[in-house]
Write a protein that holds these residues in place. Structure first.
Motif, PDB file in Angstrom:
ATOM      1  N   THR A   5       0.835  -1.199   0.000  1.00 44.46           N
ATOM      2  CA  THR A   5       0.000   0.000   0.000  1.00 44.46           C
ATOM      3  C   THR A   5       0.870   1.249   0.000  1.00 44.46           C
ATOM      4  OG1 THR A   5      -1.751  -1.165   1.159  1.00 44.46           O
ATOM      5  CG2 THR A   5      -1.808   1.222   1.260  1.00 44.46           C
ATOM      6  N   HIS A   6       1.936   1.248   0.776  1.00 48.30           N
ATOM      7  CA  HIS A   6       2.842   2.401   0.831  1.00 48.30           C
ATOM      8  C   HIS A   6       3.506   2.635  -0.530  1.00 48.30           C
ATOM      9  CE1 HIS A   6       5.690   5.334   2.289  1.00 48.30           C
ATOM     10  NE2 HIS A   6       6.671   4.601   1.775  1.00 48.30           N
ATOM     11  N   GLN A   7       3.969   1.565  -1.159  1.00 51.65           N
ATOM     12  CA  GLN A   7       4.602   1.695  -2.467  1.00 51.65           C
ATOM     13  C   GLN A   7       3.606   2.201  -3.504  1.00 51.65           C
ATOM     14  OE1 GLN A   7       5.963  -2.369  -2.708  1.00 51.65           O
ATOM     15  NE2 GLN A   7       8.111  -1.724  -2.589  1.00 51.65           N
ATOM     16  N   GLY A   8       2.368   1.705  -3.440  1.00 52.03           N
ATOM     17  CA  GLY A   8       1.335   2.149  -4.370  1.00 52.03           C
ATOM     18  C   GLY A   8       1.027   3.618  -4.187  1.00 52.03           C
ATOM     19  N   SER A   9       0.946   4.053  -2.941  1.00 52.97           N
ATOM     20  CA  SER A   9       0.688   5.458  -2.642  1.00 52.97           C
ATOM     21  C   SER A   9       1.841   6.332  -3.122  1.00 52.97           C
ATOM     22  CB  SER A   9       0.469   5.635  -1.133  1.00 52.97           C
ATOM     23  OG  SER A   9       0.169   6.965  -0.827  1.00 52.97           O
ATOM     24  N   SER A  10       3.070   5.883  -2.903  1.00 53.16           N
ATOM     25  CA  SER A  10       4.249   6.629  -3.359  1.00 53.16           C
ATOM     26  C   SER A  10       4.287   6.731  -4.877  1.00 53.16           C
ATOM     27  CB  SER A  10       5.533   5.964  -2.854  1.00 53.16           C
ATOM     28  OG  SER A  10       5.605   6.047  -1.456  1.00 53.16           O
ATOM     29  N   LEU A  11       3.927   5.649  -5.542  1.00 45.20           N
ATOM     30  CA  LEU A  11       3.900   5.645  -7.001  1.00 45.20           C
ATOM     31  C   LEU A  11       2.859   6.636  -7.517  1.00 45.20           C
ATOM     32  CD1 LEU A  11       4.774   4.527  -9.738  1.00 45.20           C
ATOM     33  CD2 LEU A  11       3.089   2.701  -9.420  1.00 45.20           C
ATOM     34  N   MET A  12       1.667   6.636  -6.916  1.00 44.81           N
ATOM     35  CA  MET A  12       0.621   7.570  -7.351  1.00 44.81           C
ATOM     36  C   MET A  12       1.043   9.013  -7.106  1.00 44.81           C
ATOM     37  SD  MET A  12      -1.652   5.785  -8.813  1.00 44.81           S
ATOM     38  CE  MET A  12      -0.361   4.674  -9.287  1.00 44.81           C
ATOM     39  N   ARG A  13       1.756   9.242  -6.015  1.00 41.55           N
ATOM     40  CA  ARG A  13       2.246  10.594  -5.738  1.00 41.55           C
ATOM     41  C   ARG A  13       3.233  11.037  -6.823  1.00 41.55           C
ATOM     42  NH1 ARG A  13       4.245  13.444  -0.235  1.00 41.55           N
ATOM     43  NH2 ARG A  13       5.132  15.269  -1.226  1.00 41.55           N
ATOM     44  N   GLU A  14       4.124  10.126  -7.219  1.00 42.28           N
ATOM     45  CA  GLU A  14       5.081  10.445  -8.288  1.00 42.28           C
ATOM     46  C   GLU A  14       4.347  10.751  -9.594  1.00 42.28           C
ATOM     47  OE1 GLU A  14       8.339   7.691  -8.792  1.00 42.28           O
ATOM     48  OE2 GLU A  14       8.424   7.367  -6.626  1.00 42.28           O
ATOM     49  N   VAL A  15       3.339   9.952  -9.910  1.00 44.53           N
ATOM     50  CA  VAL A  15       2.552  10.191 -11.124  1.00 44.53           C
ATOM     51  C   VAL A  15       1.857  11.543 -11.019  1.00 44.53           C
ATOM     52  CG1 VAL A  15       0.560   9.407 -12.476  1.00 44.53           C
ATOM     53  CG2 VAL A  15       2.248   7.745 -11.657  1.00 44.53           C
ATOM     54  N   ASN A  16       1.266  11.830  -9.859  1.00 47.25           N
ATOM     55  CA  ASN A  16       0.589  13.113  -9.664  1.00 47.25           C
ATOM     56  C   ASN A  16       1.557  14.283  -9.788  1.00 47.25           C
ATOM     57  OD1 ASN A  16      -1.985  12.089  -9.371  1.00 47.25           O
ATOM     58  ND2 ASN A  16      -1.855  11.954  -7.142  1.00 47.25           N
ATOM     59  N   ASP A  17       2.761  14.121  -9.284  1.00 44.88           N
ATOM     60  CA  ASP A  17       3.764  15.188  -9.427  1.00 44.88           C
ATOM     61  C   ASP A  17       4.077  15.446 -10.900  1.00 44.88           C
ATOM     62  OD1 ASP A  17       3.885  15.551  -6.683  1.00 44.88           O
ATOM     63  OD2 ASP A  17       5.767  14.447  -6.436  1.00 44.88           O
ATOM     64  N   ARG A  18       4.096  14.396 -11.692  1.00 44.45           N
ATOM     65  CA  ARG A  18       4.343  14.553 -13.135  1.00 44.45           C
ATOM     66  C   ARG A  18       3.140  15.191 -13.830  1.00 44.45           C
ATOM     67  NH1 ARG A  18       8.368  10.033 -15.360  1.00 44.45           N
ATOM     68  NH2 ARG A  18       9.697   9.939 -13.538  1.00 44.45           N
ATOM     69  N   ILE A  19       1.945  14.817 -13.400  1.00 43.87           N
ATOM     70  CA  ILE A  19       0.742  15.451 -13.954  1.00 43.87           C
ATOM     71  C   ILE A  19       0.782  16.944 -13.655  1.00 43.87           C
ATOM     72  CG2 ILE A  19      -1.774  15.664 -13.701  1.00 43.87           C
ATOM     73  CD1 ILE A  19      -1.796  12.591 -13.170  1.00 43.87           C
ATOM     74  N   TYR A  20       1.108  17.289 -12.415  1.00 40.76           N
ATOM     75  CA  TYR A  20       1.200  18.705 -12.025  1.00 40.76           C
ATOM     76  C   TYR A  20       2.242  19.430 -12.884  1.00 40.76           C
ATOM     77  CZ  TYR A  20       2.389  22.880  -9.442  1.00 40.76           C
ATOM     78  OH  TYR A  20       2.661  24.190  -9.109  1.00 40.76           O
ATOM     79  N   ALA A  21       3.418  18.844 -13.026  1.00 42.79           N
ATOM     80  CA  ALA A  21       4.490  19.480 -13.801  1.00 42.79           C
ATOM     81  C   ALA A  21       4.059  19.713 -15.247  1.00 42.79           C
ATOM     82  CB  ALA A  21       5.755  18.625 -13.750  1.00 42.79           C
ATOM     83  N   THR A  22       3.307  18.792 -15.799  1.00 44.99           N
ATOM     84  CA  THR A  22       2.815  18.938 -17.165  1.00 44.99           C
ATOM     85  C   THR A  22       1.771  20.046 -17.248  1.00 44.99           C
ATOM     86  OG1 THR A  22       3.230  16.616 -17.639  1.00 44.99           O
ATOM     87  CG2 THR A  22       1.671  17.753 -19.073  1.00 44.99           C
ATOM     88  N   LEU A  23       0.831  20.067 -16.310  1.00 46.07           N
ATOM     89  CA  LEU A  23      -0.261  21.047 -16.340  1.00 46.07           C
ATOM     90  C   LEU A  23       0.207  22.466 -16.040  1.00 46.07           C
ATOM     91  CD1 LEU A  23      -3.109  19.034 -14.604  1.00 46.07           C
ATOM     92  CD2 LEU A  23      -2.897  19.599 -17.037  1.00 46.07           C
ATOM     93  N   VAL A  24       1.244  22.593 -15.210  1.00 49.87           N
ATOM     94  CA  VAL A  24       1.745  23.917 -14.837  1.00 49.87           C
ATOM     95  C   VAL A  24       2.227  24.682 -16.066  1.00 49.87           C
ATOM     96  CG1 VAL A  24       4.115  24.459 -14.042  1.00 49.87           C
ATOM     97  CG2 VAL A  24       2.295  24.218 -12.428  1.00 49.87           C
ATOM     98  N   GLY A  25       2.672  23.979 -17.072  1.00 53.69           N
ATOM     99  CA  GLY A  25       3.150  24.610 -18.295  1.00 53.69           C
ATOM    100  C   GLY A  25       2.044  24.971 -19.274  1.00 53.69           C
ATOM    101  N   THR A  26       0.804  24.746 -18.879  1.00 59.76           N
ATOM    102  CA  THR A  26      -0.341  25.066 -19.733  1.00 59.76           C
ATOM    103  C   THR A  26      -1.172  26.156 -19.070  1.00 59.76           C
ATOM    104  OG1 THR A  26      -1.883  23.497 -18.728  1.00 59.76           O
ATOM    105  CG2 THR A  26      -0.419  22.635 -20.443  1.00 59.76           C
ATOM    106  N   ALA A  27      -2.285  26.476 -19.648  1.00 59.62           N
ATOM    107  CA  ALA A  27      -3.190  27.478 -19.079  1.00 59.62           C
ATOM    108  C   ALA A  27      -4.181  26.855 -18.090  1.00 59.62           C
ATOM    109  CB  ALA A  27      -3.946  28.190 -20.202  1.00 59.62           C
ATOM    110  N   ALA A  28      -4.009  25.582 -17.768  1.00 60.78           N
ATOM    111  CA  ALA A  28      -4.935  24.895 -16.863  1.00 60.78           C
ATOM    112  C   ALA A  28      -4.904  25.510 -15.468  1.00 60.78           C
ATOM    113  CB  ALA A  28      -4.589  23.418 -16.779  1.00 60.78           C
ATOM    114  N   GLU A  29      -6.064  25.586 -14.855  1.00 63.68           N
ATOM    115  CA  GLU A  29      -6.159  26.054 -13.468  1.00 63.68           C
ATOM    116  C   GLU A  29      -6.400  24.900 -12.512  1.00 63.68           C
ATOM    117  OE1 GLU A  29      -8.935  29.235 -13.011  1.00 63.68           O
ATOM    118  OE2 GLU A  29      -8.135  30.356 -14.700  1.00 63.68           O
ATOM    119  N   ASP A  30      -7.060  23.846 -13.004  1.00 64.23           N
ATOM    120  CA  ASP A  30      -7.372  22.665 -12.203  1.00 64.23           C
ATOM    121  C   ASP A  30      -6.721  21.446 -12.828  1.00 64.23           C
ATOM    122  OD1 ASP A  30      -9.069  24.194 -10.567  1.00 64.23           O
ATOM    123  OD2 ASP A  30     -10.809  23.769 -11.830  1.00 64.23           O
TER     124      ASP A  30
END
Length: 82
Positions: A5-30
């Motif tokens: 469960t901890h590894q799965g949560s850590s993996l999802m956090r890493e994926v979410n960090d990449r989603i954030y990094a991608t969206l920050v470079g766009t005009a997205a607000e959410d």
């Protein structure tokens, strides 16, 4: 290979960090981020403003993003949205 469960949560956090990094470079607000409950079969998402995501990740309190359906499963502070 089994994922804890901890590894799965850590993996999802890493994926979410990449989603954030991608969206920050766009005009997205959410952004739609993955639930960090750690359940390998979970496909829930959490929609939050990018500014809130950044605040969560830079907070000194450990927080995870969890869908409203999984909010009660975490003893540490969480952010949950439906």
């Amino acid at each position: 290979m089994s994922v804890s469960t901890h590894q799965g949560s850590s993996l999802m956090r890493e994926v979410n960090d990449r989603i954030y990094a991608t969206l920050v470079g766009t005009a997205a607000e959410d952004g739609d981020f993955l639930c960090e409950c750690g359940d390998k079969d979970c496909s829930e998402t959490v929609q939050i403003p990018l500014s809130e995501y950044l605040a969560i990740r830079t907070s000194t309190d450990p927080m995870t993003l969890r869908s409203a359906a999984h909010a009660a499963e975490q003893p540490a502070p969480i952010v949950n949205r439906s």
